[in-house]
Design a protein around this motif. Sequence first.
Motif, PDB file in Angstrom:
ATOM      1  N   GLY A 130      48.450  10.509  57.788  1.00 29.08           N
ATOM      2  CA  GLY A 130      47.644  10.604  58.886  1.00 29.08           C
ATOM      3  C   GLY A 130      46.817  12.072  58.792  1.00 29.08           C
ATOM      4  N   LYS A 131      46.937  12.296  57.324  1.00 32.94           N
ATOM      5  CA  LYS A 131      46.055  13.603  57.122  1.00 32.94           C
ATOM      6  C   LYS A 131      44.665  13.329  56.887  1.00 32.94           C
ATOM      7  CE  LYS A 131      50.051  15.934  55.444  1.00 32.94           C
ATOM      8  NZ  LYS A 131      50.628  16.750  54.309  1.00 32.94           N
ATOM      9  N   ASN A 132      43.687  14.300  57.147  1.00 38.12           N
ATOM     10  CA  ASN A 132      42.250  14.083  56.938  1.00 38.12           C
ATOM     11  C   ASN A 132      41.934  14.762  55.604  1.00 38.12           C
ATOM     12  OD1 ASN A 132      41.774  12.592  59.460  1.00 38.12           O
ATOM     13  ND2 ASN A 132      41.559  14.538  60.660  1.00 38.12           N
ATOM     14  N   ILE A 133      41.334  14.152  54.836  1.00 35.43           N
ATOM     15  CA  ILE A 133      40.677  14.558  53.465  1.00 35.43           C
ATOM     16  C   ILE A 133      39.132  14.824  53.504  1.00 35.43           C
ATOM     17  CG2 ILE A 133      40.736  14.043  51.076  1.00 35.43           C
ATOM     18  CD1 ILE A 133      42.811  12.055  51.408  1.00 35.43           C
ATOM     19  N   TYR A 134      38.688  16.210  52.841  1.00 31.30           N
ATOM     20  CA  TYR A 134      37.482  16.499  52.778  1.00 31.30           C
ATOM     21  C   TYR A 134      37.326  16.398  51.013  1.00 31.30           C
ATOM     22  CZ  TYR A 134      33.761  19.934  51.517  1.00 31.30           C
ATOM     23  OH  TYR A 134      32.532  20.555  51.098  1.00 31.30           O
ATOM     24  N   ALA A 135      36.700  15.266  50.692  1.00 32.81           N
ATOM     25  CA  ALA A 135      36.258  15.164  49.329  1.00 32.81           C
ATOM     26  C   ALA A 135      35.125  16.249  48.727  1.00 32.81           C
ATOM     27  CB  ALA A 135      35.925  13.950  49.066  1.00 32.81           C
ATOM     28  N   ASP A 136      35.312  17.252  48.428  1.00 34.26           N
ATOM     29  CA  ASP A 136      34.543  18.321  47.920  1.00 34.26           C
ATOM     30  C   ASP A 136      34.147  18.099  46.348  1.00 34.26           C
ATOM     31  OD1 ASP A 136      32.694  20.342  47.706  1.00 34.26           O
ATOM     32  OD2 ASP A 136      34.071  21.769  48.097  1.00 34.26           O
ATOM     33  N   GLY A 137      33.873  16.738  46.085  1.00 32.03           N
ATOM     34  CA  GLY A 137      33.509  16.647  44.670  1.00 32.03           C
ATOM     35  C   GLY A 137      32.189  16.448  44.167  1.00 32.03           C
ATOM     36  N   GLY A 138      31.756  16.172  42.935  1.00 34.95           N
ATOM     37  CA  GLY A 138      30.290  15.945  42.558  1.00 34.95           C
ATOM     38  C   GLY A 138      30.281  14.318  42.684  1.00 34.95           C
ATOM     39  N   ALA A 139      29.100  14.164  42.105  1.00 34.23           N
ATOM     40  CA  ALA A 139      28.633  12.614  42.157  1.00 34.23           C
ATOM     41  C   ALA A 139      29.718  11.527  41.625  1.00 34.23           C
ATOM     42  CB  ALA A 139      27.584  12.289  41.295  1.00 34.23           C
ATOM     43  N   VAL A 140      30.539  11.952  40.474  1.00 31.32           N
ATOM     44  CA  VAL A 140      31.599  11.107  39.806  1.00 31.32           C
ATOM     45  C   VAL A 140      32.797  10.759  41.118  1.00 31.32           C
ATOM     46  CG1 VAL A 140      33.157  10.850  38.129  1.00 31.32           C
ATOM     47  CG2 VAL A 140      31.024  11.860  37.449  1.00 31.32           C
ATOM     48  N   LEU A 141      33.127  11.779  41.627  1.00 31.07           N
ATOM     49  CA  LEU A 141      34.284  11.665  42.528  1.00 31.07           C
ATOM     50  C   LEU A 141      33.874  11.020  43.700  1.00 31.07           C
ATOM     51  CD1 LEU A 141      37.151  12.270  43.469  1.00 31.07           C
ATOM     52  CD2 LEU A 141      36.256  14.438  44.314  1.00 31.07           C
ATOM     53  N   ILE A 142      32.877  11.193  44.249  1.00 31.33           N
ATOM     54  CA  ILE A 142      32.081  10.931  45.376  1.00 31.33           C
ATOM     55  C   ILE A 142      31.924   9.296  45.068  1.00 31.33           C
ATOM     56  CG2 ILE A 142      30.124  10.793  47.186  1.00 31.33           C
ATOM     57  CD1 ILE A 142      30.263  13.944  46.846  1.00 31.33           C
ATOM     58  N   SER A 143      31.376   9.071  44.287  1.00 33.36           N
ATOM     59  CA  SER A 143      30.856   7.647  43.932  1.00 33.36           C
ATOM     60  C   SER A 143      32.211   7.068  43.670  1.00 33.36           C
ATOM     61  CB  SER A 143      30.129   7.651  42.688  1.00 33.36           C
ATOM     62  OG  SER A 143      28.940   8.164  42.973  1.00 33.36           O
ATOM     63  N   GLU A 144      32.973   7.291  43.076  1.00 37.02           N
ATOM     64  CA  GLU A 144      34.198   6.512  42.920  1.00 37.02           C
ATOM     65  C   GLU A 144      35.040   6.266  44.228  1.00 37.02           C
ATOM     66  OE1 GLU A 144      36.965   4.018  40.992  1.00 37.02           O
ATOM     67  OE2 GLU A 144      35.335   5.017  40.215  1.00 37.02           O
ATOM     68  N   LEU A 145      34.966   7.229  45.000  1.00 36.41           N
ATOM     69  CA  LEU A 145      35.709   6.933  46.452  1.00 36.41           C
ATOM     70  C   LEU A 145      34.698   6.020  47.183  1.00 36.41           C
ATOM     71  CD1 LEU A 145      36.153  10.672  47.131  1.00 36.41           C
ATOM     72  CD2 LEU A 145      37.949   8.871  46.773  1.00 36.41           C
ATOM     73  N   ILE A 146      33.504   5.952  47.145  1.00 37.43           N
ATOM     74  CA  ILE A 146      32.663   4.845  47.691  1.00 37.43           C
ATOM     75  C   ILE A 146      33.025   3.757  47.183  1.00 37.43           C
ATOM     76  CG2 ILE A 146      30.357   4.127  48.518  1.00 37.43           C
ATOM     77  CD1 ILE A 146      29.509   7.404  48.780  1.00 37.43           C
ATOM     78  N   LYS A 147      32.943   3.449  45.800  1.00 35.45           N
ATOM     79  CA  LYS A 147      33.194   2.191  45.307  1.00 35.45           C
ATOM     80  C   LYS A 147      34.694   1.708  45.607  1.00 35.45           C
ATOM     81  CE  LYS A 147      33.137   0.504  40.430  1.00 35.45           C
ATOM     82  NZ  LYS A 147      32.979   1.113  39.280  1.00 35.45           N
ATOM     83  N   GLN A 148      35.567   2.640  45.810  1.00 33.03           N
ATOM     84  CA  GLN A 148      36.933   2.000  46.230  1.00 33.03           C
ATOM     85  C   GLN A 148      37.035   1.886  47.818  1.00 33.03           C
ATOM     86  OE1 GLN A 148      39.480   1.403  43.919  1.00 33.03           O
ATOM     87  NE2 GLN A 148      38.096   1.858  42.445  1.00 33.03           N
ATOM     88  N   ASN A 149      35.931   2.045  48.446  1.00 30.30           N
ATOM     89  CA  ASN A 149      35.561   1.641  50.036  1.00 30.30           C
ATOM     90  C   ASN A 149      36.905   2.717  50.719  1.00 30.30           C
ATOM     91  OD1 ASN A 149      34.586   0.555  52.003  1.00 30.30           O
ATOM     92  ND2 ASN A 149      36.370  -1.130  52.331  1.00 30.30           N
ATOM     93  N   LEU A 150      36.873   4.090  50.427  1.00 30.95           N
ATOM     94  CA  LEU A 150      37.729   4.761  50.685  1.00 30.95           C
ATOM     95  C   LEU A 150      37.291   6.151  51.887  1.00 30.95           C
ATOM     96  CD1 LEU A 150      39.996   5.471  47.720  1.00 30.95           C
ATOM     97  CD2 LEU A 150      40.687   4.374  49.664  1.00 30.95           C
TER      98      LEU A 150
END
Length: 176
Positions: free
Chosen positions: A103-123
């Motif tokens: 139930g925790k909220n996450i702030y993904a403060d990453g660059g393009a590699v991290l952000i793109s992988e999170l989007i790719k994984q539908n997260l």
Amino acid sequence: MRGKLRLFFACSIDGYIAKRNGDVEWLGQFSLPGENYGYDEFLSDIDVILLGRKSYEKVLTFPEFPYNKPCYVITLQKNLPSDSRVIFTSELTKTVIEILAEGKNIYADGGAVLISELIKQNLVDEMTITTLPIILGNGIRCFKMGIGESIYSLQKIEHFPSGLIQVKYIKNFKEN
């Protein structure tokens, strides 16, 4: 109740988050005194910070470590020096799913590699993108190529006297 994974980042008109050498100093030229563009309000609803390795290394160059919340650094690199302020992990999807399940909220403060992988994984549940009135012409893009299609709904648009435009999107999850 499942937590949310949120993005909050700035980019140039042409979609770059940093210059080719990683420089982000250009972001400051549009800042107005006392204005943080909703960042403090955004951060107040965040429980955990997720950083990519390069973003973590950039944060280490700041005068002070900017987070007082649990921080996870996603990296495949094994020889990083220990740091009591962060937890290093190579298991991106497992880590994110476990944190969200709590139930925790996450702030993904990453660059393009991290952000793109999170989007790719539908997260990614929400993203707030602030566009600065500058064209860099090259650099590090917001998103890597090949992440696939994702549909988001417009939640909010805000403009600021400095010329910045901020757009908030919410993920359209398909119901099964």
